[in-house]
Design a protein around this motif. Sequence first.
Motif, PDB file in Angstrom:
ATOM      1  N   LYS A  17      26.334  41.003  40.966  1.00 13.39           N
ATOM      2  CA  LYS A  17      25.824  39.978  40.247  1.00 13.39           C
ATOM      3  C   LYS A  17      25.434  38.722  41.372  1.00 13.39           C
ATOM      4  CE  LYS A  17      28.658  40.074  36.205  1.00 13.39           C
ATOM      5  NZ  LYS A  17      27.816  40.277  35.133  1.00 13.39           N
ATOM      6  N   PRO A  18      24.382  37.780  41.089  1.00 13.11           N
ATOM      7  CA  PRO A  18      23.967  36.991  42.130  1.00 13.11           C
ATOM      8  C   PRO A  18      25.167  36.054  42.830  1.00 13.11           C
ATOM      9  CG  PRO A  18      23.243  36.380  39.891  1.00 13.11           C
ATOM     10  CD  PRO A  18      23.785  37.540  39.920  1.00 13.11           C
ATOM     11  N   GLU A  19      26.182  35.645  42.124  1.00 13.13           N
ATOM     12  CA  GLU A  19      27.131  34.850  42.494  1.00 13.13           C
ATOM     13  C   GLU A  19      28.012  35.487  43.502  1.00 13.13           C
ATOM     14  OE1 GLU A  19      26.629  33.928  38.060  1.00 13.13           O
ATOM     15  OE2 GLU A  19      27.195  35.895  38.929  1.00 13.13           O
ATOM     16  N   ILE A  20      28.426  34.668  44.431  1.00  9.81           N
ATOM     17  CA  ILE A  20      29.515  35.374  45.634  1.00  9.81           C
ATOM     18  C   ILE A  20      30.634  34.531  45.422  1.00  9.81           C
ATOM     19  CG2 ILE A  20      29.640  35.706  48.077  1.00  9.81           C
ATOM     20  CD1 ILE A  20      26.495  35.650  48.110  1.00  9.81           C
ATOM     21  N   TRP A  21      31.742  35.123  45.158  1.00 10.17           N
ATOM     22  CA  TRP A  21      33.062  34.592  45.025  1.00 10.17           C
ATOM     23  C   TRP A  21      33.943  35.104  45.819  1.00 10.17           C
ATOM     24  CZ3 TRP A  21      33.721  34.453  38.845  1.00 10.17           C
ATOM     25  CH2 TRP A  21      33.097  33.628  38.203  1.00 10.17           C
ATOM     26  N   ILE A  22      34.840  34.286  46.064  1.00 10.38           N
ATOM     27  CA  ILE A  22      36.211  34.809  46.933  1.00 10.38           C
ATOM     28  C   ILE A  22      37.429  34.067  46.437  1.00 10.38           C
ATOM     29  CG2 ILE A  22      34.985  35.459  48.849  1.00 10.38           C
ATOM     30  CD1 ILE A  22      35.827  32.829  50.133  1.00 10.38           C
ATOM     31  N   ALA A  23      38.666  34.528  46.480  1.00  6.26           N
ATOM     32  CA  ALA A  23      39.774  33.963  46.185  1.00  6.26           C
ATOM     33  C   ALA A  23      40.695  33.691  47.325  1.00  6.26           C
ATOM     34  CB  ALA A  23      40.423  34.850  45.227  1.00  6.26           C
ATOM     35  N   TYR A  24      41.387  32.620  47.241  1.00  5.56           N
ATOM     36  CA  TYR A  24      42.344  32.231  48.353  1.00  5.56           C
ATOM     37  C   TYR A  24      43.634  31.500  47.698  1.00  5.56           C
ATOM     38  CZ  TYR A  24      44.593  30.161  52.473  1.00  5.56           C
ATOM     39  OH  TYR A  24      45.688  29.729  53.214  1.00  5.56           O
ATOM     40  N   ALA A  25      44.581  31.860  48.033  1.00  3.90           N
ATOM     41  CA  ALA A  25      46.040  31.151  47.450  1.00  3.90           C
ATOM     42  C   ALA A  25      45.714  30.658  46.024  1.00  3.90           C
ATOM     43  CB  ALA A  25      46.005  29.764  48.343  1.00  3.90           C
ATOM     44  N   GLY A  26      45.268  31.755  45.066  1.00  3.19           N
ATOM     45  CA  GLY A  26      45.477  31.566  43.729  1.00  3.19           C
ATOM     46  C   GLY A  26      44.126  30.777  43.181  1.00  3.19           C
ATOM     47  N   LYS A  27      43.292  30.357  44.091  1.00  2.29           N
ATOM     48  CA  LYS A  27      41.986  29.660  43.621  1.00  2.29           C
ATOM     49  C   LYS A  27      40.849  30.646  43.751  1.00  2.29           C
ATOM     50  CE  LYS A  27      43.904  25.357  44.039  1.00  2.29           C
ATOM     51  NZ  LYS A  27      43.931  23.803  45.076  1.00  2.29           N
ATOM     52  N   VAL A  28      39.815  30.377  42.948  1.00  2.00           N
ATOM     53  CA  VAL A  28      38.605  30.929  43.176  1.00  2.00           C
ATOM     54  C   VAL A  28      37.579  30.000  43.699  1.00  2.00           C
ATOM     55  CG1 VAL A  28      36.758  32.628  42.107  1.00  2.00           C
ATOM     56  CG2 VAL A  28      39.226  33.083  41.662  1.00  2.00           C
ATOM     57  N   TYR A  29      36.624  30.367  44.759  1.00  2.00           N
ATOM     58  CA  TYR A  29      35.476  29.625  45.175  1.00  2.00           C
ATOM     59  C   TYR A  29      34.440  30.351  45.166  1.00  2.00           C
ATOM     60  CZ  TYR A  29      39.590  27.107  47.343  1.00  2.00           C
ATOM     61  OH  TYR A  29      40.784  26.360  47.635  1.00  2.00           O
ATOM     62  N   ASP A  30      33.509  29.540  44.665  1.00  2.00           N
ATOM     63  CA  ASP A  30      31.757  29.982  44.657  1.00  2.00           C
ATOM     64  C   ASP A  30      31.419  29.677  46.066  1.00  2.00           C
ATOM     65  OD1 ASP A  30      29.265  30.644  44.505  1.00  2.00           O
ATOM     66  OD2 ASP A  30      29.084  29.868  42.350  1.00  2.00           O
ATOM     67  N   VAL A  31      31.001  30.810  47.065  1.00  2.00           N
ATOM     68  CA  VAL A  31      30.407  30.340  48.320  1.00  2.00           C
ATOM     69  C   VAL A  31      29.051  31.040  48.415  1.00  2.00           C
ATOM     70  CG1 VAL A  31      32.832  30.695  49.583  1.00  2.00           C
ATOM     71  CG2 VAL A  31      31.557  32.787  49.279  1.00  2.00           C
ATOM     72  N   SER A  32      28.429  30.999  47.330  1.00  2.68           N
ATOM     73  CA  SER A  32      27.149  31.446  47.132  1.00  2.68           C
ATOM     74  C   SER A  32      26.125  30.746  48.052  1.00  2.68           C
ATOM     75  CB  SER A  32      26.610  31.548  45.621  1.00  2.68           C
ATOM     76  OG  SER A  32      27.372  32.249  44.754  1.00  2.68           O
ATOM     77  N   SER A  33      26.425  29.405  48.135  1.00  2.00           N
ATOM     78  CA  SER A  33      25.164  28.533  48.768  1.00  2.00           C
ATOM     79  C   SER A  33      25.819  28.632  50.349  1.00  2.00           C
ATOM     80  CB  SER A  33      25.574  27.154  48.554  1.00  2.00           C
ATOM     81  OG  SER A  33      27.039  26.786  48.750  1.00  2.00           O
ATOM     82  N   SER A  34      26.845  29.245  50.892  1.00  2.00           N
ATOM     83  CA  SER A  34      27.137  29.521  52.384  1.00  2.00           C
ATOM     84  C   SER A  34      26.433  30.534  52.859  1.00  2.00           C
ATOM     85  CB  SER A  34      28.493  29.735  52.551  1.00  2.00           C
ATOM     86  OG  SER A  34      28.971  30.105  53.928  1.00  2.00           O
ATOM     87  N   ARG A  35      25.514  30.100  54.079  1.00  2.00           N
ATOM     88  CA  ARG A  35      24.998  31.208  54.777  1.00  2.00           C
ATOM     89  C   ARG A  35      25.764  32.186  55.511  1.00  2.00           C
ATOM     90  NH1 ARG A  35      25.380  30.248  60.105  1.00  2.00           N
ATOM     91  NH2 ARG A  35      25.854  28.148  60.742  1.00  2.00           N
ATOM     92  N   LEU A  36      26.950  31.970  55.669  1.00  2.00           N
ATOM     93  CA  LEU A  36      27.799  32.864  56.332  1.00  2.00           C
ATOM     94  C   LEU A  36      28.382  33.745  55.342  1.00  2.00           C
ATOM     95  CD1 LEU A  36      30.147  30.062  57.940  1.00  2.00           C
ATOM     96  CD2 LEU A  36      28.322  31.432  59.064  1.00  2.00           C
ATOM     97  N   TRP A  37      28.074  33.824  54.094  1.00  2.00           N
ATOM     98  CA  TRP A  37      28.780  34.971  53.108  1.00  2.00           C
ATOM     99  C   TRP A  37      27.338  35.530  52.496  1.00  2.00           C
ATOM    100  CZ3 TRP A  37      32.962  36.855  52.251  1.00  2.00           C
ATOM    101  CH2 TRP A  37      34.283  36.337  52.709  1.00  2.00           C
ATOM    102  N   LYS A  38      26.165  35.487  53.246  1.00  4.81           N
ATOM    103  CA  LYS A  38      24.901  36.049  52.840  1.00  4.81           C
ATOM    104  C   LYS A  38      25.263  37.454  52.363  1.00  4.81           C
ATOM    105  CE  LYS A  38      20.058  36.652  54.281  1.00  4.81           C
ATOM    106  NZ  LYS A  38      19.411  35.928  53.120  1.00  4.81           N
ATOM    107  N   ASN A  39      24.750  37.887  51.075  1.00  5.21           N
ATOM    108  CA  ASN A  39      24.812  39.395  50.971  1.00  5.21           C
ATOM    109  C   ASN A  39      26.455  39.734  50.466  1.00  5.21           C
ATOM    110  OD1 ASN A  39      22.215  39.999  50.819  1.00  5.21           O
ATOM    111  ND2 ASN A  39      22.225  40.367  52.993  1.00  5.21           N
ATOM    112  N   GLY A  40      27.446  38.754  50.348  1.00  2.00           N
ATOM    113  CA  GLY A  40      28.912  39.170  50.195  1.00  2.00           C
ATOM    114  C   GLY A  40      29.524  39.434  51.284  1.00  2.00           C
ATOM    115  N   LYS A  41      28.977  39.293  52.463  1.00  6.56           N
ATOM    116  CA  LYS A  41      29.740  39.768  53.658  1.00  6.56           C
ATOM    117  C   LYS A  41      30.049  38.848  54.629  1.00  6.56           C
ATOM    118  CE  LYS A  41      30.673  43.493  56.887  1.00  6.56           C
ATOM    119  NZ  LYS A  41      30.089  44.367  57.823  1.00  6.56           N
TER     120      LYS A  41
END
Length: 75
Positions: A17-41
Motif C-alpha cells: 500500500k502507499p502508506e509507510i507505517w512503523i510501530a514503536y512502544a505500542g504506537k503506530v507512526y506514519d513515516v510516509s513523508s520521511s525521505r529516510l523511509w523511501k520504499n519502506g526501508k
Amino acid sequence: MRDITRQQLALRNGQDKPEIWIAYAGKVYDVSSSRLWKNGKHYEHWAGQDLTDELKDAPHTQNVFDKFEPIGQLV
C-alpha cells in the motif's frame, strides 16, 4: 487513538500500500513523508513492523519519533 492490528501494520510496508507505517512502544507512526523511509526501508529496517526491540541497535534515541504524530496504537 484508533487501534491498529499487526496485520494492518504489515500491509503498510511501502510495497503493498502507499502508506509507510512503523510501530514503536505500542504506537503506530506514519513515516510516509520521511525521505529516510523511501520504499519502506530505512537502512536494515523494514516498515510494516514493530521496531521497538530494534531501537537499541540504532544510532539515535527514541526522540527520533518526536517529529511524527502517532496515528494509532498497536493491538
